[in-house]
Design an enzyme around this catalytic site. Structure first.
Site, PDB file in Angstrom:
ATOM      1  N   TYR A  52       0.819  -1.217   0.000  1.00  0.00           N
ATOM      2  CA  TYR A  52       0.000   0.000   0.000  1.00  0.00           C
ATOM      3  C   TYR A  52       0.853   1.267   0.000  1.00  0.00           C
ATOM      4  O   TYR A  52       0.330   2.366  -0.157  1.00  0.00           O
ATOM      5  CB  TYR A  52      -0.958   0.042   1.203  1.00  0.00           C
ATOM      6  N   HIS A 110       0.167 -11.878   1.694  1.00  0.00           N
ATOM      7  CA  HIS A 110      -0.865 -11.042   1.067  1.00  0.00           C
ATOM      8  C   HIS A 110      -1.712 -11.802   0.037  1.00  0.00           C
ATOM      9  O   HIS A 110      -2.924 -11.638  -0.015  1.00  0.00           O
ATOM     10  CB  HIS A 110      -0.198  -9.817   0.427  1.00  0.00           C
TER      11      HIS A 110
HETATM   12  N1  LIG Z   1      -5.871  -8.583   1.431  1.00  0.00           N
HETATM   13  C1  LIG Z   1      -6.179  -8.062   0.270  1.00  0.00           C
HETATM   14  O1  LIG Z   1      -5.808  -8.567  -0.813  1.00  0.00           O
HETATM   15  C2  LIG Z   1      -7.029  -6.812   0.243  1.00  0.00           C
HETATM   16  C3  LIG Z   1      -7.662  -6.430  -0.967  1.00  0.00           C
HETATM   17  C4  LIG Z   1      -8.462  -5.280  -0.964  1.00  0.00           C
HETATM   18  C5  LIG Z   1      -8.611  -4.568   0.226  1.00  0.00           C
HETATM   19  N2  LIG Z   1      -7.965  -4.942   1.386  1.00  0.00           N
HETATM   20  C6  LIG Z   1      -8.076  -4.189   2.658  1.00  0.00           C
HETATM   21  O2  LIG Z   1      -9.481  -3.977   2.937  1.00  0.00           O
HETATM   22  C7  LIG Z   1      -9.723  -2.581   3.071  1.00  0.00           C
HETATM   23  C8  LIG Z   1     -11.131  -2.244   2.651  1.00  0.00           C
HETATM   24  O3  LIG Z   1     -11.409  -2.650   1.335  1.00  0.00           O
HETATM   25  P1  LIG Z   1     -11.523  -1.618   0.102  1.00  0.00           P
HETATM   26  O4  LIG Z   1     -10.697  -0.443   0.411  1.00  0.00           O
HETATM   27  O5  LIG Z   1     -11.227  -2.420  -1.106  1.00  0.00           O
HETATM   28  O6  LIG Z   1     -13.075  -1.277   0.007  1.00  0.00           O
HETATM   29  P2  LIG Z   1     -14.283  -0.905   1.012  1.00  0.00           P
HETATM   30  O7  LIG Z   1     -13.793  -0.626   2.379  1.00  0.00           O
HETATM   31  O8  LIG Z   1     -15.338  -1.949   0.827  1.00  0.00           O
HETATM   32  O9  LIG Z   1     -14.857   0.422   0.332  1.00  0.00           O
HETATM   33  C9  LIG Z   1     -14.142   1.617   0.305  1.00  0.00           C
HETATM   34  C10 LIG Z   1     -14.958   2.622  -0.505  1.00  0.00           C
HETATM   35  O10 LIG Z   1     -16.209   2.875   0.151  1.00  0.00           O
HETATM   36  C11 LIG Z   1     -16.372   4.265   0.379  1.00  0.00           C
HETATM   37  N3  LIG Z   1     -16.991   4.415   1.708  1.00  0.00           N
HETATM   38  C12 LIG Z   1     -16.422   4.163   2.914  1.00  0.00           C
HETATM   39  N4  LIG Z   1     -17.292   4.390   3.926  1.00  0.00           N
HETATM   40  C13 LIG Z   1     -18.436   4.803   3.336  1.00  0.00           C
HETATM   41  C14 LIG Z   1     -19.700   5.212   3.852  1.00  0.00           C
HETATM   42  N5  LIG Z   1     -19.933   5.202   5.159  1.00  0.00           N
HETATM   43  N6  LIG Z   1     -20.652   5.602   2.964  1.00  0.00           N
HETATM   44  C15 LIG Z   1     -20.424   5.591   1.639  1.00  0.00           C
HETATM   45  N7  LIG Z   1     -19.249   5.223   1.085  1.00  0.00           N
HETATM   46  C16 LIG Z   1     -18.260   4.841   1.930  1.00  0.00           C
HETATM   47  C17 LIG Z   1     -14.994   4.862   0.302  1.00  0.00           C
HETATM   48  O11 LIG Z   1     -15.033   6.162  -0.226  1.00  0.00           O
HETATM   49  P3  LIG Z   1     -14.534   7.460   0.618  1.00  0.00           P
HETATM   50  O12 LIG Z   1     -13.063   7.281   0.829  1.00  0.00           O
HETATM   51  O13 LIG Z   1     -14.912   8.593  -0.295  1.00  0.00           O
HETATM   52  O14 LIG Z   1     -15.318   7.436   1.901  1.00  0.00           O
HETATM   53  C18 LIG Z   1     -14.270   3.938  -0.676  1.00  0.00           C
HETATM   54  O15 LIG Z   1     -14.512   4.363  -2.004  1.00  0.00           O
HETATM   55  C19 LIG Z   1      -8.630  -1.949   2.193  1.00  0.00           C
HETATM   56  O16 LIG Z   1      -8.494  -0.568   2.416  1.00  0.00           O
HETATM   57  C20 LIG Z   1      -7.454  -2.789   2.593  1.00  0.00           C
HETATM   58  O17 LIG Z   1      -6.958  -2.381   3.868  1.00  0.00           O
HETATM   59  C21 LIG Z   1      -7.190  -6.076   1.393  1.00  0.00           C
END
Ligand SMILES: NC(=O)c1ccc[n+]([C@@H]2O[C@H](COP(=O)([O-])OP(=O)(O)OC[C@H]3O[C@@H](n4cnc5c(N)ncnc54)[C@H](OP(=O)(O)O)[C@@H]3O)[C@@H](O)[C@H]2O)c1
Length: 279
Positions: A52, A110
Site C-alpha cells: 500500500y 498477502h
Molecule cells: N488482502 C487483500 O488482498 C485486500 C484487498 C483489498 C482490500 N484490502 C483491505 O481492505 C480494506 C477495505 O477494502 P476496500 O478499500 O477495497 O473497500 P471498502 O472498504 O469496501 O470500500 C471503500 C470505498 O467505500 C467508500 N466508503 C467508505 N465508507 C463509506 C460510507 N460510510 N458511505 C459511503 N461510502 C463509503 C470509500 O469512499 P470514501 O473514501 O470517499 O469514503 C471507498 O470508495 C482496504 O483498504 C485494505 O486495507 C485487502
C-alpha cells in the site's frame, strides 16, 4: 452492548477487534490524518500492507493519535514476490522500520504465490513470529484447498484468512474452513468498495433501525463474528462505519440480506501471478 473497541474475535490467542480501518489507497498526509482520527474516535485496529506504500504514514497516524501502542492492533502484509524465506524476513523487517514499530500484531501473506511452495514460505513466516517480529501470523486470499495445505505445514497457528467478503458475495465455504481450524475471517472490501451504499434492500432494512445501508452491511458481517476493515478517506464517515454495535439485525433481516449474494458479486478481480482462482 460493549463499546466498539472492546468487541473482539478470538483466534488462537489473538484478540482481533471486530472493526478495523482499511488503508489501501490512502496515501501521504491524508493517510496519517485518517489513521489519527480513526484512533481518536475509538478504532483499535488498522490494516496496512507493504504494497500500500503507506506504512510510514500509518505509523505517523498511530503516534499522533496518542493512543498507546498496546491498545491498537496493527496488521501488515508481505507481498508474494518476497515469499522466498530470506526475502520474507527482509520485507518484514523493512515494514517494521517504516511503521517504526518493534512488532506488528498480525503479519499476513498477502496473496498466494504459485511459484514458491508454501513448504518454504510458511516455516519462514513461523520463524518471524518466534523472532518476535509479529505477535500472530495468518494468510490472505487463500482458498479452502490452500487453507488445508497451510494448516498442515505451519508449526505456529494461523489466526486468520483475510478475504473479500460482503453482502454481494457468498464466502460460506472459506468461512467454514476457517472455523474448522479456529481461524478468524477478516472481510476486506466489506462494503463492496462503496457498492452497498445505494442498495434498496439494505436501505429499507436500515430505516427502522435508523441506520444507513453501509451500516447494515457491516452489521451483517460482525453479527456473524466476521472482522470488517472498511476504508474511508473521509473523517465524517469513520464514525458511521464504527456505529454498528448498538443495534442488532433480526434473524429474518439476516436471512433477507443473505439473498443479496450472487455470482459475479466479486469487486476485486485481481489475482497474483496466476494464483488459484476462486470457485
Ligand atoms: N488482502 C487483500 O488482498 C485486500 C484487498 C483489498 C482490500 N484490502 C483491505 O481492505 C480494506 C477495505 O477494502 P476496500 O478499500 O477495497 O473497500 P471498502 O472498504 O469496501 O470500500 C471503500 C470505498 O467505500 C467508500 N466508503 C467508505 N465508507 C463509506 C460510507 N460510510 N458511505 C459511503 N461510502 C463509503 C470509500 O469512499 P470514501 O473514501 O470517499 O469514503 C471507498 O470508495 C482496504 O483498504 C485494505 O486495507 C485487502
Amino acid at each position: 452492548m460493549a463499546a466498539a473497541e472492546t468487541q473482539v474475535v478470538e483466534a488462537h490467542g489473538a484478540r482481533i477487534p471486530l472493526v478495523g480501518l482499511g488503508t489501501w489507497d490512502l496515501r501521504g498526509r491524508t493517510c496519517a490524518r485518517v489513521v489519527e482520527q480513526a484512533l481518536r474516535l475509538g478504532y483499535r485496529h488498522v490494516d496496512t500492507a507493504e504494497m500500500y506504500d503507506n506504512e510510514r504514514e500509518v505509523g505517523e497516524g498511530l503516534r499522533a493519535s496518542g493512543v498507546k501502542r498496546d491498545q491498537v492492533f496493527i496488521t501488515t502484509k508481505i507481498w508474494p514476490s518476497h515469499f522466498a524465506p530470506r526475502e520474507l524476513e527482509r520485507s518484514a523487517k523493512e515494514s517494521l522500520v517504516r511503521l517504526r514499530l518493534s512488532e506488528v500484531d498480525l503479519l499476513l501473506l498477502h496473496w498466494p504465490n504459485p511459484n514458491i511452495p508454501l513448504s518454504e514460505t510458511l516455516p519462514a513466516l513461523c520463524k518471524l513470529k518466534r523472532m518476535g517480529l509479529a505477535r500472530h501470523i495468518g494468510v490472505s486470499n487463500f482458498t479452502v484447498a490452500l487453507i488445508e495445505e497451510a494448516v498442515k505445514i505451519a508449526a505456529e497457528p494461523l489466526v486468520c484468512d483475510q478475504i473479500e467478503m460482503h453482502v454481494f458475495l457468498d464466502q460460506s465455504k472459506v468461512v467454514a474452513a476457517c472455523r474448522r481450524h479456529g481461524m478468524a475471517v477478516v472481510a476486506y472490501s466489506p462494503i463492496a468498495r462503496g457498492g452497498v451504499k445505494n442498495d434498496q434492500v439494505l436501505a429499507r432494512i436500515g430505516k427502522p433501525h435508523g441506520r444507513s445501508a453501509v451500516q447494515v452491511s457491516l452489521r451483517f458481517l460482525v453479527q456473524q463474528g466476521i472482522v470488517v476493515i472498511p476504508r474511508t478517506s473521509r473523517v465524517e464517515r469513520l464514525s458511521e462505519n464504527l456505529a454498528i454495535f448498538d443495534f442488532a439485525l433480526s434473524d429474518a433481516e439476516m436471512a433477507e440480506i443473505a439473498t443479496l449474494a450472487h455470482r459475479g458479486g466479486r469487486v476485486v478481480n485481481y489475482s497474483y501471478s496466476g494464483s488459484p482462482k476462486w470457485d
